[in-house]
Design a protein around this motif. Structure first.
Motif, PDB file in Angstrom:
ATOM      1  N   THR A 457      37.031  25.671-148.133  1.00  0.00           N
ATOM      2  CA  THR A 457      37.520  24.959-146.941  1.00  0.00           C
ATOM      3  C   THR A 457      36.382  24.386-146.119  1.00  0.00           C
ATOM      4  O   THR A 457      36.536  23.360-145.455  1.00  0.00           O
ATOM      5  N   TRP A 458      35.226  25.055-146.165  1.00  0.00           N
ATOM      6  CA  TRP A 458      34.066  24.517-145.446  1.00  0.00           C
ATOM      7  C   TRP A 458      33.654  23.174-146.035  1.00  0.00           C
ATOM      8  O   TRP A 458      33.359  22.227-145.306  1.00  0.00           O
ATOM      9  N   PHE A 459      33.671  23.063-147.351  1.00  0.00           N
ATOM     10  CA  PHE A 459      33.302  21.803-147.991  1.00  0.00           C
ATOM     11  C   PHE A 459      34.343  20.720-147.728  1.00  0.00           C
ATOM     12  O   PHE A 459      34.007  19.554-147.549  1.00  0.00           O
ATOM     13  N   PHE A 460      35.611  21.101-147.713  1.00  0.00           N
ATOM     14  CA  PHE A 460      36.641  20.131-147.369  1.00  0.00           C
ATOM     15  C   PHE A 460      36.397  19.570-145.977  1.00  0.00           C
ATOM     16  O   PHE A 460      36.578  18.378-145.717  1.00  0.00           O
ATOM     17  N   ASP A 461      35.982  20.424-145.064  1.00  0.00           N
ATOM     18  CA  ASP A 461      35.737  19.999-143.696  1.00  0.00           C
ATOM     19  C   ASP A 461      34.583  19.010-143.609  1.00  0.00           C
ATOM     20  O   ASP A 461      34.550  18.142-142.741  1.00  0.00           O
ATOM     21  N   LYS A 462      33.619  19.136-144.518  1.00  0.00           N
ATOM     22  CA  LYS A 462      32.454  18.259-144.494  1.00  0.00           C
ATOM     23  C   LYS A 462      32.696  16.945-145.227  1.00  0.00           C
ATOM     24  O   LYS A 462      31.917  16.006-145.080  1.00  0.00           O
ATOM     25  N   ALA A 463      33.731  16.865-146.031  1.00  0.00           N
ATOM     26  CA  ALA A 463      33.944  15.710-146.894  1.00  0.00           C
ATOM     27  C   ALA A 463      34.932  14.720-146.285  1.00  0.00           C
ATOM     28  O   ALA A 463      35.775  15.076-145.466  1.00  0.00           O
ATOM     29  N   ASP A 464      34.812  13.464-146.700  1.00  0.00           N
ATOM     30  CA  ASP A 464      35.792  12.438-146.356  1.00  0.00           C
ATOM     31  C   ASP A 464      36.884  12.351-147.414  1.00  0.00           C
ATOM     32  O   ASP A 464      37.966  11.839-147.150  1.00  0.00           O
ATOM     33  N   GLY A 465      36.582  12.813-148.618  1.00  0.00           N
ATOM     34  CA  GLY A 465      37.557  12.744-149.696  1.00  0.00           C
ATOM     35  C   GLY A 465      37.211  13.706-150.805  1.00  0.00           C
ATOM     36  O   GLY A 465      36.107  14.246-150.868  1.00  0.00           O
ATOM     37  N   SER A 466      38.167  13.931-151.694  1.00  0.00           N
ATOM     38  CA  SER A 466      37.937  14.865-152.794  1.00  0.00           C
ATOM     39  C   SER A 466      38.880  14.545-153.942  1.00  0.00           C
ATOM     40  O   SER A 466      39.887  13.856-153.773  1.00  0.00           O
ATOM     41  N   LEU A 467      38.512  15.057-155.102  1.00  0.00           N
ATOM     42  CA  LEU A 467      39.337  14.903-156.294  1.00  0.00           C
ATOM     43  C   LEU A 467      39.207  16.179-157.106  1.00  0.00           C
ATOM     44  O   LEU A 467      38.099  16.629-157.394  1.00  0.00           O
ATOM     45  N   SER A 468      40.325  16.792-157.437  1.00  0.00           N
ATOM     46  CA  SER A 468      40.308  18.091-158.112  1.00  0.00           C
ATOM     47  C   SER A 468      40.827  17.949-159.533  1.00  0.00           C
ATOM     48  O   SER A 468      41.861  17.309-159.774  1.00  0.00           O
ATOM     49  N   ARG A 469      40.074  18.534-160.470  1.00  0.00           N
ATOM     50  CA  ARG A 469      40.486  18.535-161.872  1.00  0.00           C
ATOM     51  C   ARG A 469      39.944  19.783-162.556  1.00  0.00           C
ATOM     52  O   ARG A 469      38.755  20.080-162.463  1.00  0.00           O
ATOM     53  N   GLU A 470      40.842  20.519-163.196  1.00  0.00           N
ATOM     54  CA  GLU A 470      40.494  21.604-164.093  1.00  0.00           C
ATOM     55  C   GLU A 470      39.429  22.543-163.531  1.00  0.00           C
ATOM     56  O   GLU A 470      38.377  22.777-164.115  1.00  0.00           O
ATOM     57  N   GLY A 471      39.710  23.061-162.360  1.00  0.00           N
ATOM     58  CA  GLY A 471      38.851  24.088-161.809  1.00  0.00           C
ATOM     59  C   GLY A 471      37.670  23.591-161.000  1.00  0.00           C
ATOM     60  O   GLY A 471      36.904  24.394-160.475  1.00  0.00           O
ATOM     61  N   GLU A 472      37.471  22.286-160.902  1.00  0.00           N
ATOM     62  CA  GLU A 472      36.356  21.747-160.142  1.00  0.00           C
ATOM     63  C   GLU A 472      36.874  20.752-159.105  1.00  0.00           C
ATOM     64  O   GLU A 472      37.897  20.094-159.306  1.00  0.00           O
ATOM     65  N   VAL A 473      36.154  20.651-157.980  1.00  0.00           N
ATOM     66  CA  VAL A 473      36.489  19.675-156.948  1.00  0.00           C
ATOM     67  C   VAL A 473      35.286  18.770-156.729  1.00  0.00           C
ATOM     68  O   VAL A 473      34.175  19.250-156.475  1.00  0.00           O
ATOM     69  N   LEU A 474      35.504  17.480-156.876  1.00  0.00           N
ATOM     70  CA  LEU A 474      34.479  16.485-156.576  1.00  0.00           C
ATOM     71  C   LEU A 474      34.671  16.065-155.118  1.00  0.00           C
ATOM     72  O   LEU A 474      35.745  15.619-154.722  1.00  0.00           O
ATOM     73  N   PHE A 475      33.629  16.229-154.296  1.00  0.00           N
ATOM     74  CA  PHE A 475      33.685  15.864-152.887  1.00  0.00           C
ATOM     75  C   PHE A 475      32.790  14.659-152.628  1.00  0.00           C
ATOM     76  O   PHE A 475      31.804  14.432-153.333  1.00  0.00           O
ATOM     77  N   TRP A 476      33.120  13.928-151.558  1.00  0.00           N
ATOM     78  CA  TRP A 476      32.243  12.850-151.114  1.00  0.00           C
ATOM     79  C   TRP A 476      32.459  12.577-149.635  1.00  0.00           C
ATOM     80  O   TRP A 476      33.485  12.926-149.064  1.00  0.00           O
ATOM     81  N   TYR A 477      31.463  12.005-149.026  1.00  0.00           N
ATOM     82  CA  TYR A 477      31.622  11.406-147.701  1.00  0.00           C
ATOM     83  C   TYR A 477      30.885  10.072-147.689  1.00  0.00           C
ATOM     84  O   TYR A 477      30.002   9.823-148.507  1.00  0.00           O
ATOM     85  N   GLY A 478      31.297   9.194-146.767  1.00  0.00           N
ATOM     86  CA  GLY A 478      30.674   7.881-146.654  1.00  0.00           C
ATOM     87  C   GLY A 478      31.155   6.882-147.681  1.00  0.00           C
ATOM     88  O   GLY A 478      30.752   5.720-147.654  1.00  0.00           O
ATOM     89  N   VAL A 479      31.970   7.303-148.611  1.00  0.00           N
ATOM     90  CA  VAL A 479      32.527   6.404-149.630  1.00  0.00           C
ATOM     91  C   VAL A 479      33.850   5.910-149.063  1.00  0.00           C
ATOM     92  O   VAL A 479      34.866   6.589-149.153  1.00  0.00           O
ATOM     93  N   GLU A 480      33.826   4.732-148.463  1.00  0.00           N
ATOM     94  CA  GLU A 480      34.928   4.330-147.602  1.00  0.00           C
ATOM     95  C   GLU A 480      35.989   3.473-148.278  1.00  0.00           C
ATOM     96  O   GLU A 480      37.178   3.617-148.009  1.00  0.00           O
ATOM     97  N   SER A 481      35.595   2.557-149.137  1.00  0.00           N
ATOM     98  CA  SER A 481      36.572   1.612-149.696  1.00  0.00           C
ATOM     99  C   SER A 481      37.116   2.101-151.030  1.00  0.00           C
ATOM    100  O   SER A 481      36.522   2.940-151.713  1.00  0.00           O
ATOM    101  N   GLY A 482      38.273   1.551-151.388  1.00  0.00           N
ATOM    102  CA  GLY A 482      38.854   1.881-152.671  1.00  0.00           C
ATOM    103  C   GLY A 482      37.950   1.485-153.831  1.00  0.00           C
ATOM    104  O   GLY A 482      37.887   2.169-154.856  1.00  0.00           O
ATOM    105  N   GLU A 483      37.219   0.383-153.667  1.00  0.00           N
ATOM    106  CA  GLU A 483      36.308  -0.054-154.731  1.00  0.00           C
ATOM    107  C   GLU A 483      35.184   0.958-154.932  1.00  0.00           C
ATOM    108  O   GLU A 483      34.764   1.218-156.067  1.00  0.00           O
ATOM    109  N   GLU A 484      34.694   1.522-153.833  1.00  0.00           N
ATOM    110  CA  GLU A 484      33.639   2.522-153.956  1.00  0.00           C
ATOM    111  C   GLU A 484      34.151   3.789-154.627  1.00  0.00           C
ATOM    112  O   GLU A 484      33.453   4.405-155.434  1.00  0.00           O
ATOM    113  N   VAL A 485      35.366   4.172-154.276  1.00  0.00           N
ATOM    114  CA  VAL A 485      35.954   5.346-154.919  1.00  0.00           C
ATOM    115  C   VAL A 485      36.110   5.082-156.414  1.00  0.00           C
ATOM    116  O   VAL A 485      35.821   5.938-157.267  1.00  0.00           O
TER     117      VAL A 485
END
Length: 902
Positions: A457-485
């Protein structure tokens, strides 16, 4: 002031002293045995109030209830660790302001009762300042302050003593009504000398704290409730500021937490208007003290907190919160108020040569690692750092260490490759410091964490977005547009093993490092290879991107679509309200030119303002007469010259000057204030003399950035006609299809007190007088501020006060009445002095009121012209009320302080 802080999961249980990993602790063991066995003497103390079995049952039930609402494994574990780590008298000191007892007694008592039911004994120190002011006023005693300290004579002390006993008993009785034993400690704890008898009279400076009464109360199972009164060695009772008393109590008890309960609920950033969540003094203090909004009471508070915490263990911290948020502040990562702690300074390195000892760095990387070849893997990992760019962040004892790989030709994103935090680091929130430093350097960052990470939950709080797959969560911040995602996900799919999970681009080293550098097991972000972990669906890129965006902030409440739309259309300049409050001391005010109607209206407002201390009123015609309508002190009208003003400015006799003079007259007085060279003087000019001067701030809070006004020392108060017209036109400026025409009619008070045809009632009866049909100064003012040419035609009518505008506005596109009304409602949402109505507003309904009403919204059949009606009281929101808004903002008070709101 409460020196009780249990384990703010945000700051989190930093006091926990157990070296055993939290994940190895048994919740059952701690709940069942912790209160009785691990907190010395607690079982015996609680026997005074209930049997051991019932105590354990109640404690267990309460903790289970708590656990069911916390939502993170780490938060639960930190709470349990906190619960058993400190002695009862070292949990927290809580300072309770007088207004809290008056307005939030039940909320406060419920929060204290909750803490007590889980076996905690916060020590409460309360004040009663607002109640004392009212009591003194009723007794005919004029409050006096010197340097913000209440001068206390014998009568004041007698009343204060009586009041403090009553307020203390009120809190004690409410706690006992809730089943919590409480003990009033109204004397015998604080000893003091006179602070300065000649200057402050019966005011004390604490020189000793006797902990015995507090310890005795806790041993008997009672919450200690203290008043901020002290005694000299010969028994003389002295008045002591409650904040000071709480600080001295904290120094004596060395508590885990010092809590200040305040209606504001925290400190606020004057630029953003947002509540400050955390202040790390070692890292931020010097920079913070350079900010324009850190002034008055806010500046003093931060300085005092720094001095206090320097005398306490580094594990201690201060929280400023609302009583309703006490549990959230203590038991969640996100907290609720403002947390102030010393923290650790964060250091950075971009070369291994910067480290005094490479072996120390390796030891940090290897701690808590699993695998027989962990040391060999770390050796290879460190050598791999020599082959590429990186930046390392760490605190002095290396409780926290992060390695960031900057963007490169292979990736547009910086990667958090390693993030290792000790348990002590989590408990002292070094992680927040490190992450904040990273964010300053890298506006875009990505990292991965295991789904079962206890700090997820601490990492969720620090991130702007995330993607979860098969036991891992990819976090990011500052990636604002759909093209960047989309780019981020494509990059991960193609280079995931090398770019996201591995600091060395050689896949061989990535696989070798996987076991040793996986930080997902309770220590932070993963630096391991993601090979065989992610199988993102790439059937359609659009779907993948949408899912990524949908999963962003997945642990946060969703925002309704309507609210999301409003975020783009509502007031971009919302009221600062209590967020501006940085000053709790009275401000000395001088009013130059007080004979007119506006001057008298302002005097009435200042008379009701808790912090405006009117000292001087200047009027040539009324010099020598007593000011009427001001009850705080006797004031005799003066005929102040510019030279008098210069001397007063040089002496620092005035904090705020209000110029209520006719147009073209006030410049010598403004120059005199400037020549006096008193820094910090605020001038608010009610005339038109400085409304077109770029060196002055135009003070229309609803349309001008409030932070700009709050920073200003020279403020031009808008005209009454101009205020109403701008508020009635501003939301439609982007849609103007031509020149708006403002047909304005004012009551005759707008013509001033000097006799003229425009304020002659006989001449106005059955009449309407038009004047200055073109080029009126308000026409220029409105046009200048809106950036669009406006036609303004003023009139005067027979009523006394109040203005009505009928405004015809051409549109550049077809719009409906509902469209326009919605536009106005959204633009002024949250504005306490602007009301949107349906029908055209009436003057008789606005006279004597402090706001503006806007209505009508009649659209021509073409859909391309709208008529809007606006009413305003020319003496209040058109002058005096708006002046007080500006004074409040510039002097550091709540914007609406002293202004009656309906």
């Amino acid at each position: 002031m409460l020196v009780v802080r249990m384990m703010s999961l945000r700051t989190a249980v930093r006091r926990a002293s157990s070296s055993k990993p939290l994940r190895s602790l048994s919740s059952t063991h701690i709940v069942a045995a912790g209160a009785a066995r691990r907190v010395p003497g607690l079982q015996q103390r609680r026997l005074y109030s209930r049997s051991a079995d019932s105590q354990l049952t109640a404690t267990r039930s309460t903790v289970v209830q708590l656990l069911s609402n916390i939502g993170s494994k780490r938060e639960v574990q930190q709470y349990l660790s906190h619960f058993t780590s400190v002695s009862s008298q070292q949990f927290a000191v809580i300072k309770v302001g007088g207004a809290i007892i008056t307005e939030h007694l039940q909320t406060l008592s419920s929060a204290l009762a909750f803490l007590n039911h889980v076996g905690l004994y916060p020590i409460v120190v309360h004040g009663a300042g607002p109640q004392l002011n009212r009591m003194l006023e009723a007794a005919g005693v004029e409050p006096q302050f010197e340097d913000g300290i209440r001068v206390t004579d014998g009568k004041t002390l007698s009343l204060a003593r009586k009041l403090f006993l009553e307020e203390n008993l009120k809190l004690v009785e409410e706690l006992e009504r809730m089943g919590v034993r409480a003990r009033p400690l109204t004397s015998g704890v604080f000893t003091a000398d006179y602070l300065d008898k000649d200057k402050y009279n019966l005011v004390g400076k604490i020189n000793g704290v006797d902990k015995t009464p507090i310890e005795s109360a806790i041993q008997a199972g009672c919450l200690p409730i203290l008043t901020s009164m002290a005694e000299t060695t010969d028994g003389q009772v002295l008045n002591v500021n409650a904040d000071v008393a709480a600080g001295e109590l904290a120094r004596a008890l060395q508590p885990l937490k010092i809590v200040y309960l305040a209606e504001k609920g925290g400190l606020f950033n004057g630029d953003t208007g947002e509540k400050i969540s955390v202040i790390n003094l070692d890292e931020e203090y010097d920079h913070l003290m350079t900010q324009w909004w850190v002034r008055h009471g806010t500046r003093l508070k931060i300085k005092e907190m720094k001095e206090l915490l320097s005398d306490l263990p580094r594990t201690s911290s201060v929280a400023i919160i609302h009583p309703a948020d006490l549990q959230k502040e203590l038991f969640t990562d996100s907290g609720a108020g403002t947390l102030i702690r010393r923290g650790n300074k964060v250091h950075t390195s971009t070369s291994l040569d910067d480290f005094a000892s490479i072996d120390q760095l390796k030891e940090v990387l290897i701690r808590d690692r699993e695998g027989l070849d962990a040391r060999a893997t770390v050796d290879r990992y460190v050598e791999g750092l020599r082959e590429r760019d990186f930046k390392v962040y760490y605190d002095e004892p290396m409780e926290a260490l992060a390695v960031v790989l900057p963007p490169s030709q292979d990736s547009a994103f910086a990667h958090l490759a390693t993030f290792t935090i000790t348990k002590a680091g989590w408990l002292t929130n070094v992680a927040d410091n490190v992450f904040a430093s990273i964010k300053k350097d890298f506006p875009k960052l990505v990292w991965t964490v295991k789904e079962d990470d206890e700090n997820l939950t601490w990492f969720f709080d620090k991130a702007d977005g995330s993607l979860s797959r098969e036991g891992e969560v990819l976090f990011w911040y500052g990636v604002e547009s759909g093209e960047e995602v989309k780019e981020l996900i494509n990059e991960f799919n193609q280079h995931g093993r090398q770019m996201f999970g591995d600091i060395n681009l050689e896949s061989r080293l990535a696989r070798a490092a996987q076991a040793a550098l996986n930080i997902g097991k309770g220590t932070g972000a993963s630096a391991a290879s993601l090979e065989q972990r992610r199988a993102f669906s790439t059937t359609t890129t659009t779907t993948t991107t949408t899912n990524a965006l949908r999963s962003a902030r997945s642990v946060r409440p969703s925002i309704p679509a309507a609210a999301a739309r409003r975020a783009y259309s509502t007031n971009p300049n919302p009221p600062l309200g209590d967020k501006n409050i940085s000053n709790s001391q009275p401000s000395k005010v001088a009013l130059i030119g007080a004979r007119g109607y506006t001057g008298q209206a302002l005097i009435n407002l200042l008379n009701a303002h808790p912090n405006m201390d009117l000292r001087h009123v200047s009027s040539r015609e009324l010099a020598g007469k007593q000011l009427q309508g001001y009850d705080k002190r006797e004031i005799i009208y003066e005929n102040l010259s510019p030279d008098d003003v210069r001397k007063m400015s040089a002496n620092g006799d005035v904090d705020c000057w209000v110029m209520a003079l006719p147009n073209g007259v006030c410049k010598p007085f403004v120059d005199a204030v400037d020549q006096g060279a008193a820094t910090g003087n605020v001038i608010v000019d009610l005339s038109a003399d400085y409304r077109f001067n770029d060196q002055w701030t135009y003070g229309l809070p609803e349309l001008v950035n409030r932070s700009t006004i709050a920073k200003a020392s020279r403020i031009a108060n808008p005209g009454c006609y101009a205020t109403a017209a701008q508020l009635g036109i501003s939301p439609l400026v982007p849609f103007l299809g031509g020149q708006p025409t403002v047909f304005g009619v004012s009551g005759y008070s707008g013509a001033g007190t000097k006799p003229s045809p425009k304020n002659d009632v006989q001449n106005l009866t059955n009449n309407l007088i038009a004047y200055s049909l073109t080029d009126h100064i308000h026409e220029r003012e409105i046009s200048s501020q809106l950036g669009a040419e406006i036609a303004f035609i003023p009139h005067v009518a027979v009523w006394f006060q109040g203005i009505h505008h009928t405004i015809s506005i051409p549109l550049n596109k077809e719009m409906s009445s509902r469209d326009i009304r919605n536009l106005f409602q959204e633009r002024y949402a949250g504005e306490k002095l602007v009301k949107i109505v349906g029908e055209p507003p009436m003057v008789k309904n606005i006279a004597g009121r402090h706001g503006v009403e806007i209505g009508g919204f009649a659209v021509h059949s073409s859909g391309k012209r709208v008529v809007i009606c606006v009413t305003i009281d020319n003496l209040l929101k058109g002058a005096a009320t708006q002046c007080l808004q500006n004074m409040n903002l510039a002097l550091g008070y709540g914007e609406y302080e002293g202004i009656p709101l309906e």
